[in-house]
Design a protein around this motif. Structure first.
Motif, PDB file in Angstrom:
ATOM      1  N   UNK A 161      -5.593   1.403  12.455  1.00 28.60           N
ATOM      2  CA  UNK A 161      -4.545   1.716  11.472  1.00 28.60           C
ATOM      3  C   UNK A 161      -3.293   0.905  11.764  1.00 28.60           C
ATOM      4  N   UNK A 162      -2.594   0.527  10.690  1.00 29.39           N
ATOM      5  CA  UNK A 162      -1.264  -0.082  10.841  1.00 29.39           C
ATOM      6  C   UNK A 162      -0.277   0.724  10.012  1.00 29.39           C
ATOM      7  N   UNK A 163       0.985   0.599  10.378  1.00 30.36           N
ATOM      8  CA  UNK A 163       2.053   1.284   9.656  1.00 30.36           C
ATOM      9  C   UNK A 163       2.728   0.277   8.734  1.00 30.36           C
ATOM     10  N   UNK A 164       2.780   0.602   7.469  1.00 29.45           N
ATOM     11  CA  UNK A 164       3.414  -0.268   6.485  1.00 29.45           C
ATOM     12  C   UNK A 164       4.694   0.413   5.995  1.00 29.45           C
ATOM     13  N   UNK A 165       5.840  -0.243   6.211  1.00 29.51           N
ATOM     14  CA  UNK A 165       7.129   0.313   5.767  1.00 29.51           C
ATOM     15  C   UNK A 165       7.610  -0.507   4.577  1.00 29.51           C
ATOM     16  N   UNK A 166       7.696   0.132   3.438  1.00 31.39           N
ATOM     17  CA  UNK A 166       8.104  -0.570   2.215  1.00 31.39           C
ATOM     18  C   UNK A 166       8.659   0.437   1.221  1.00 31.39           C
ATOM     19  N   UNK A 167       9.685   0.024   0.474  1.00 31.98           N
ATOM     20  CA  UNK A 167      10.315   0.897  -0.541  1.00 31.98           C
ATOM     21  C   UNK A 167      10.770   2.234   0.066  1.00 31.98           C
ATOM     22  N   UNK A 168      11.354   2.180   1.255  1.00 33.49           N
ATOM     23  CA  UNK A 168      11.838   3.369   1.977  1.00 33.49           C
ATOM     24  C   UNK A 168      10.739   4.397   2.254  1.00 33.49           C
ATOM     25  N   UNK A 169       9.501   3.945   2.289  1.00 28.93           N
ATOM     26  CA  UNK A 169       8.386   4.848   2.589  1.00 28.93           C
ATOM     27  C   UNK A 169       7.539   4.240   3.702  1.00 28.93           C
ATOM     28  N   UNK A 170       6.792   5.100   4.375  1.00 26.56           N
ATOM     29  CA  UNK A 170       5.879   4.641   5.434  1.00 26.56           C
ATOM     30  C   UNK A 170       4.458   5.008   5.033  1.00 26.56           C
ATOM     31  N   UNK A 171       3.576   4.026   5.063  1.00 26.39           N
ATOM     32  CA  UNK A 171       2.164   4.232   4.731  1.00 26.39           C
ATOM     33  C   UNK A 171       1.327   3.833   5.949  1.00 26.39           C
ATOM     34  N   UNK A 172       0.467   4.731   6.407  1.00 21.69           N
ATOM     35  CA  UNK A 172      -0.467   4.376   7.485  1.00 21.69           C
ATOM     36  C   UNK A 172      -1.784   4.000   6.833  1.00 21.69           C
ATOM     37  N   UNK A 210       0.909   1.213  -3.036  1.00 15.01           N
ATOM     38  CA  UNK A 210       2.355   1.469  -3.120  1.00 15.01           C
ATOM     39  C   UNK A 210       2.787   1.580  -4.579  1.00 15.01           C
ATOM     40  N   UNK A 211       2.286   0.676  -5.435  1.00 14.05           N
ATOM     41  CA  UNK A 211       2.634   0.731  -6.869  1.00 14.05           C
ATOM     42  C   UNK A 211       2.258   2.088  -7.455  1.00 14.05           C
ATOM     43  N   UNK A 212       1.046   2.554  -7.199  1.00 11.91           N
ATOM     44  CA  UNK A 212       0.582   3.835  -7.749  1.00 11.91           C
ATOM     45  C   UNK A 212       1.383   5.009  -7.185  1.00 11.91           C
ATOM     46  N   UNK A 213       1.771   4.908  -5.909  1.00  8.35           N
ATOM     47  CA  UNK A 213       2.544   5.983  -5.279  1.00  8.35           C
ATOM     48  C   UNK A 213       3.947   6.087  -5.876  1.00  8.35           C
ATOM     49  N   UNK A 214       4.531   4.946  -6.239  1.00  7.98           N
ATOM     50  CA  UNK A 214       5.893   4.934  -6.783  1.00  7.98           C
ATOM     51  C   UNK A 214       5.906   5.152  -8.295  1.00  7.98           C
ATOM     52  N   UNK A 215       4.898   4.605  -8.964  1.00 10.13           N
ATOM     53  CA  UNK A 215       4.780   4.755 -10.430  1.00 10.13           C
ATOM     54  C   UNK A 215       3.474   5.487 -10.735  1.00 10.13           C
TER      55      UNK A 215
END
Length: 197
Positions: A17-28, A73-78
């Motif tokens: 797993x990696x941690x992705x930080x983008x759009x003020x959110x963290x996705x593992x 990320x797109x689906x999570x935000x929109x």
């Protein structure tokens, strides 16, 4: 030897797993060997996610999705967007499906060589093209995008401006009749072309 844009991978999987930080959110997210930027979110893709222009109910294609960061990320935000993710790399497709399931999203993931399995038309196509695969592959992505966009749909492509990006933006202008710089950062630019006919 297999590349990240090869259909089949011969390297050991090494799932992690990696941690992705983008759009003020963290996705593992799940990742593995044989994938583009397997250990971190690369600067080009990060810029594309941060600055892409997406409408609330757009049909979005994450083209060459890798582990699925852009589409997820797109689906999570929109949440009202309809997102399809595609890649030629079988391992990338499996990881994207795993990540989509992890975040409980309804994104569709398709294994496709360029657009051969993509039958839908989109409002937005997002792509960080595999420039190491060569100019002809990147040009094919741009040319194919035109017929896979709805009227007023956009192709949004990120590349290093001084390492092939200028050439790709010229091709976008040739195919679409227009191109603009949407955003810049870390040597990358997002080029946007709109389908007007």
């Amino acid at each position: 030897m297999a590349h990240y844009y090869s259909e089949k991978q011969d390297s050991e999987l090494n799932l992690r797993e990696i941690e992705v930080r983008v759009k003020q959110k963290v996705f593992k997210m799940h990742t593995a060997n044989g994938i583009f930027s397997k250990n971190r979110l690369d600067n080009g893709t990060k810029l594309l996610i941060e600055k892409a222009e997406i409408g609330e109910k757009n049909q979005v294609l994450d083209f060459g999705c890798g582990i699925g960061v852009v589409g997820i990320v797109v689906k999570s935000i929109y949440p009202e967007t309809k997102v399809i993710m595609s890649d030629i790399n079988e391992r990338a497709v499996e990881l994207s499906m795993k990540n989509v399931k992890k975040f409980n999203l309804d994104n569709q993931v398709i294994k496709s060589n360029l657009y051969d399995k993509i039958k839908t038309k989109f409002d937005t196509i997002l792509v960080n093209p595999p420039q190491t695969a060569g100019k002809l592959v990147c040009f094919s992505i741009i040319e194919g995008a035109f017929s896979h966009l709805n009227k007023t749909g956009t192709l949004q492509l990120v590349a290093r401006h001084k390492k092939g990006g200028q050439t790709l933006s010229k091709k976008m202008e040739e195919v679409f009749g227009n191109v603009m710089d949407l955003a810049k950062g870390s040597g990358y630019r997002i080029y946007l072309s709109k389908k007007t006919i």
